[in-house]
Write an enzyme that holds these catalytic residues in place. Structure first.
Site, PDB file in Angstrom:
ATOM      1  N   CYS A  13       0.835  -1.205   0.000  1.00 52.71           N
ATOM      2  CA  CYS A  13       0.000   0.000   0.000  1.00 52.71           C
ATOM      3  C   CYS A  13       0.865   1.250   0.000  1.00 52.71           C
ATOM      4  O   CYS A  13       2.095   1.181   0.073  1.00 52.71           O
ATOM      5  CB  CYS A  13      -0.937   0.016   1.214  1.00 52.71           C
ATOM      6  SG  CYS A  13      -0.052   0.071   2.790  1.00 52.71           S
ATOM      7  N   CYS A  16       3.376   1.789   2.792  1.00 56.64           N
ATOM      8  CA  CYS A  16       4.628   1.040   2.642  1.00 56.64           C
ATOM      9  C   CYS A  16       5.653   1.900   1.897  1.00 56.64           C
ATOM     10  O   CYS A  16       6.826   1.967   2.272  1.00 56.64           O
ATOM     11  CB  CYS A  16       4.398  -0.254   1.858  1.00 56.64           C
ATOM     12  SG  CYS A  16       3.112  -1.336   2.497  1.00 56.64           S
ATOM     13  N   ASP A 426      11.700  23.933 -34.398  1.00 58.66           N
ATOM     14  CA  ASP A 426      12.854  24.257 -35.234  1.00 58.66           C
ATOM     15  C   ASP A 426      12.492  23.857 -36.668  1.00 58.66           C
ATOM     16  O   ASP A 426      11.633  23.001 -36.881  1.00 58.66           O
ATOM     17  CB  ASP A 426      14.074  23.474 -34.744  1.00 58.66           C
ATOM     18  CG  ASP A 426      15.301  23.733 -35.595  1.00 58.66           C
ATOM     19  OD1 ASP A 426      15.541  24.899 -35.935  1.00 58.66           O
ATOM     20  OD2 ASP A 426      15.996  22.760 -35.936  1.00 58.66           O
ATOM     21  N   ASP A 632      16.622  19.237 -32.685  1.00 57.50           N
ATOM     22  CA  ASP A 632      17.397  18.023 -32.926  1.00 57.50           C
ATOM     23  C   ASP A 632      18.181  17.550 -31.716  1.00 57.50           C
ATOM     24  O   ASP A 632      18.879  16.555 -31.767  1.00 57.50           O
ATOM     25  CB  ASP A 632      18.338  18.186 -34.126  1.00 57.50           C
ATOM     26  CG  ASP A 632      19.362  19.302 -33.909  1.00 57.50           C
ATOM     27  OD1 ASP A 632      19.527  19.743 -32.760  1.00 57.50           O
ATOM     28  OD2 ASP A 632      19.986  19.714 -34.895  1.00 57.50           O
ATOM     29  N   ASP A 636      20.122  22.835 -30.988  1.00 61.27           N
ATOM     30  CA  ASP A 636      19.147  23.665 -30.283  1.00 61.27           C
ATOM     31  C   ASP A 636      19.221  23.472 -28.770  1.00 61.27           C
ATOM     32  O   ASP A 636      18.263  23.756 -28.056  1.00 61.27           O
ATOM     33  CB  ASP A 636      17.735  23.334 -30.774  1.00 61.27           C
ATOM     34  CG  ASP A 636      17.581  23.567 -32.265  1.00 61.27           C
ATOM     35  OD1 ASP A 636      17.851  24.690 -32.708  1.00 61.27           O
ATOM     36  OD2 ASP A 636      17.216  22.619 -32.986  1.00 61.27           O
TER      37      ASP A 636
END
Length: 745
Positions: A13, A16, A426, A632, A636
């Site tokens: 649960c 835990c 881009d 890419d 960039d």
């Protein structure tokens, strides 16, 4: 930095999860990720395995290290199938005995002890149900004992206390009926076994549904091949993948699967890369081309050279990234963690207080009512659903994205992606294919030799990283021109290049090759006379490249980069979803606007350097936009890092996978629109799960405590509470699995 993974099968649960995380933070200062869905603890910091195991044990859980994550994932389905069958068997036994006992009481049978004969009968029933409780619920009682030794409590504690209290009370009634007033001598043996049966059934169904959430990883694991055909001096031999070394030559037969990443050294074929990239069209592969492990060969035969180890293949890294993302947490899940840390102890206190109120201030039979309330509150409050609400949705969303060819780095990236309001694209390599071609080559100075000029231009462009350089080099190669090395080379970032050749090469003088900004910077003569031609090219989505020699313009080159398939549809879909779409390019303004017009983008920012792209992203953020930058992953980089969500597209390279928040493995930009829809659907799903789990407990606990008794005269049966608890977890998992079928088109 190494990663240690521990399997903790006893986790059940949300409390835990909170206890294990807090234990690591308190005892070692190490932050961990705990995945309840996979029952794993992922430790990114350096830590001794034995110390990690002792920390987990200190809060009542046993663990073992996962030495091979891939093998562990494969073994998981086998183990879960066995566990599923065992829990079904336990559920059917519990319900098989509990239902007849419950029907006996509902149909008018005596459920109270009023004479020695009934003592004997119910004593036998009590002994039999005790055996069944041990048979079908031993794991709950063992879990409570482990938690007790660690001075803590968990979901098992609630179930064990609830069912144990009902059985002990009933057995005391059987053995010592004189201790109880006549109207409180009711037995609840059927409640104990039915609760265990219902919870086991709920867990079994939850386990089966939960298994579907990891189908994406299982599919990726299924792409891995265990053997390969290695070429040796003695001929072909089939070897285990572990025996392969870098540089080994592998034969790939028609229809076979690539074993490890490699480079083709012989043959030609089409390969299906759809499972890795989402791209349905087979890709042609020949000598010099790279192969990715897990891709499927077509009808051709290839020989390739191994270029990566098992753990370094692109497929292995994708699997690792998907698994990492599936175990990550979202900011929205932190509230759950904070609540869960105190949830079970608080529930036990509420149950005891409620039972006490009913015993001391409730109507007759007060003792029976108190027991019913105590058991019902303990059972209905189990926080399973709360702990599963977030991780289940993350697992399904990340897994489905992986099947589409999109890698989501972590849950936080998915949450941010769901809020994106502005997408910055881009141009080169994102909207266009990044495979430009020379369409026009016009001499301005007629005395120049076209072939010699092309030779020198292409030779200089060899040292350039700009995508357009490849188009000029390819044209020179097509004309069979042998490229030479320049004496001097200077790169002007975002503008072009300048270089010079030795006199013996036949090209004395300094060359300048680039855009209008470079020509203006170097005060090149004759540029203005060619502006009309450059404008015509730019209006047709062709990029004009200026070529100058010794300070004088000598030629213009037009380069066109075709659009990626599906870009127009993708931009339309993004705009239809209410997103602002911006084209951000280093290309000249007219070319950028021509491309933008063709694909349907209204906002264009052109002729910007990489650092200026970053500034524009920040401007959009300052204006209140949540920005996703798509590029890419390398050129960039500043803009990708500054954006709220950085998305690398098409490369699938190690750099892109390691650095981007999201990576699109193919150039299908439409998957970007689908990813944003999936992220929004995933967040809605998580909120639904959390709302349902919170409401379930907020309403369930008061109902179990008997707040409606003054109006209805009835208390919530512990059996109903057990069924509701099991149903809540199953509902959360089932709701999360709806994401697998979420419509994204």
């Amino acid at each position: 930095m190494s990663t240690t993974i521990l399997s903790v099968p006893d986790m059940s649960c949300a409390s835990c999860v909170a206890k294990i995380e807090n234990a690591f933070q308190a005892q070692s200062g190490v932050s961990v990720r705990v995945n309840l869905a996979d029952k794993q603890v992922i430790i990114s910091d350096e830590i001794d395995i034995e110390k990690a195991k002792s920390i987990v044990l200190s809060v009542g859980y046993t663990s073992k290290p996962v030495l091979d994550a891939t093998k562990a994932a494969k073994d998981k389905s086998v183990i879960e199938e066995k566990h599923y069958r065992k829990q079904l068997w336990q559920a059917f036994i519990g319900l098989g005995v509990g239902i007849p006992l419950m029907l006996w009481g509902l149909l008018g049978g005596e459920m109270q002890v009023s004479n020695p004969q009934e003592q004997l009968i119910w004593g036998v029933v009590g002994g039999f149900t005790l055996i069944l409780m041990i048979t079908t619920g031993a794991h709950f009682y063992q879990g409570m004992w482990r938690a007790l030794k660690a001075k803590s409590a968990n979901m098992d504690s609630l179930i064990a206390l609830g069912t144990g209290a009902a059985w002990i009370y009933s057995m005391l009634v059987v053995l010592m009926p004189q201790w109880f007033p006549m109207n409180t001598r009711h037995v609840y043996f059927e409640a104990s076994v039915m609760i265990l049966g219902l919870i086991n059934l709920g867990h079994a169904l939850e386990l089966r549904a939960r298994g579907k959430t990891s189908e994406a990883v299982q599919s990726l694991l299924g792409l891995q091949v265990s053997t390969a055909i290695r070429l040796t001096d003695k001929g072909d031999e089939e070897v285990d993948i572990g025996e392969l070394a870098l540089g080994d030559r592998i034969r790939l037969k028609p229809g076979g699967r690539v074993t490890l990443d490699g480079e083709v050294i012989e043959g030609q074929s089409l390969l299906n890369e759809s499972m890795l990239t989402g791209e349905p069209v087979p890709v042609s592969k020949g000598v010099g081309d790279n192969l990715s492990a897990g891709t499927v060969n077509g009808n051709g035969s290839l020989i390739y050279r191994v270029t990566s180890a098992v753990e370094d293949t692109r497929l292995a890294k994708i699997i690792a990234l998907v698994q990492q993302a599936q175990t990550s947490k979202m900011p929205i899940g932190r509230l759950t963690d904070q609540i869960s840390a105190y949830f079970v102890p608080v529930v036990i206190v509420i149950a005891l207080l409620s039972a006490g109120i009913w015993y001391f201030a409730g109507p007759a039979p007060a003792l029976s009512h108190a027991l019913v309330v105590l058991t019902s509150v303990l059972i209905i409050a189990c926080p399973c659903a709360l702990g599963l609400a977030t991780p289940m949705s993350i697992m399904v969303s990340v897994g489905r994205a992986a099947k589409m060819g999109v890698l989501i780095r972590n849950g936080e990236a998915m949450q941010t992606a769901s809020k994106v309001s502005c997408v910055v694209l881009d141009k080169t390599g994102t909207i266009t294919q990044g495979k430009p071609k020379v369409t026009d080559f016009v001499l301005v100075e007629k005395e120049e030799d076209k072939s010699t000029l092309l030779l020198h231009i292409a030779s200089l462009e060899q040292a350039s990283e700009h995508p357009l350089a490849s188009a000029i080099i390819e044209k020179a190669k097509a004309e069979k021109l042998g490229l030479i090395e320049p004496d001097v080379f200077t790169n002007y970032q975002g503008m072009g290049i300048v270089g010079r050749f030795a006199s013996e090469s036949g090209g004395k003088g300094e060359y300048a090759i680039g855009n209008r900004a470079l020509m203006d910077k170097l005060h090149i003569k004759g540029v203005d006379t060619q502006e009309t031609l450059a404008a015509v090219w730019a209006g047709g989505a062709k990029t004009p490249i200026y070529v100058a020699k010794s300070g004088q313009l000598v030629a213009l080159i037009a380069i066109s980069d075709p659009l990626h398939r599906g870009v127009i549809e993708a931009v339309t879909a993004l705009k239809a979803d209410g997103m602002r779409v911006v084209l951000l390019s280093g290309d000249n303004e007219k070319t950028a606007k021509a491309v933008a017009k063709e694909v349907g983008i209204d906002e264009v920012v052109a002729q910007v350097l990489p650092e200026e792209k970053q500034a524009h992203v920040k401007q959009l953020q300052a204006a209140g936009e949540v920005v996703a930058m798509v590029g890419d992953g390398i050129n960039d980089a500043p803009a990708l890092v500054s954006a709220d969500v950085g998305i690398a597209i098409g490369s699938g390279t190690e750099i892109a996978i390691e650095s981007a928040d999201l990576t699109l493995l193919s150039h299908q930009l439409m998957t970007l629109a689908h990813t944003f829809k999936l992220a929004k659907a995933g967040m809605r799903n998580i909120k639904q799960n959390l709302f349902g789990a919170f409401i379930y407990n907020v309403l369930g606990i008061p109902l179990a405590a008997g707040v409606l008794f003054p109006l209805t005269g009835m208390l919530l049966s512990p059996v109903i509470a057990g069924g509701a608890m099991a149903l809540s977890s199953l509902t959360v998992v089932t709701n999360a699995n709806r994401l697998r079928r979420q419509k994204l088109d």
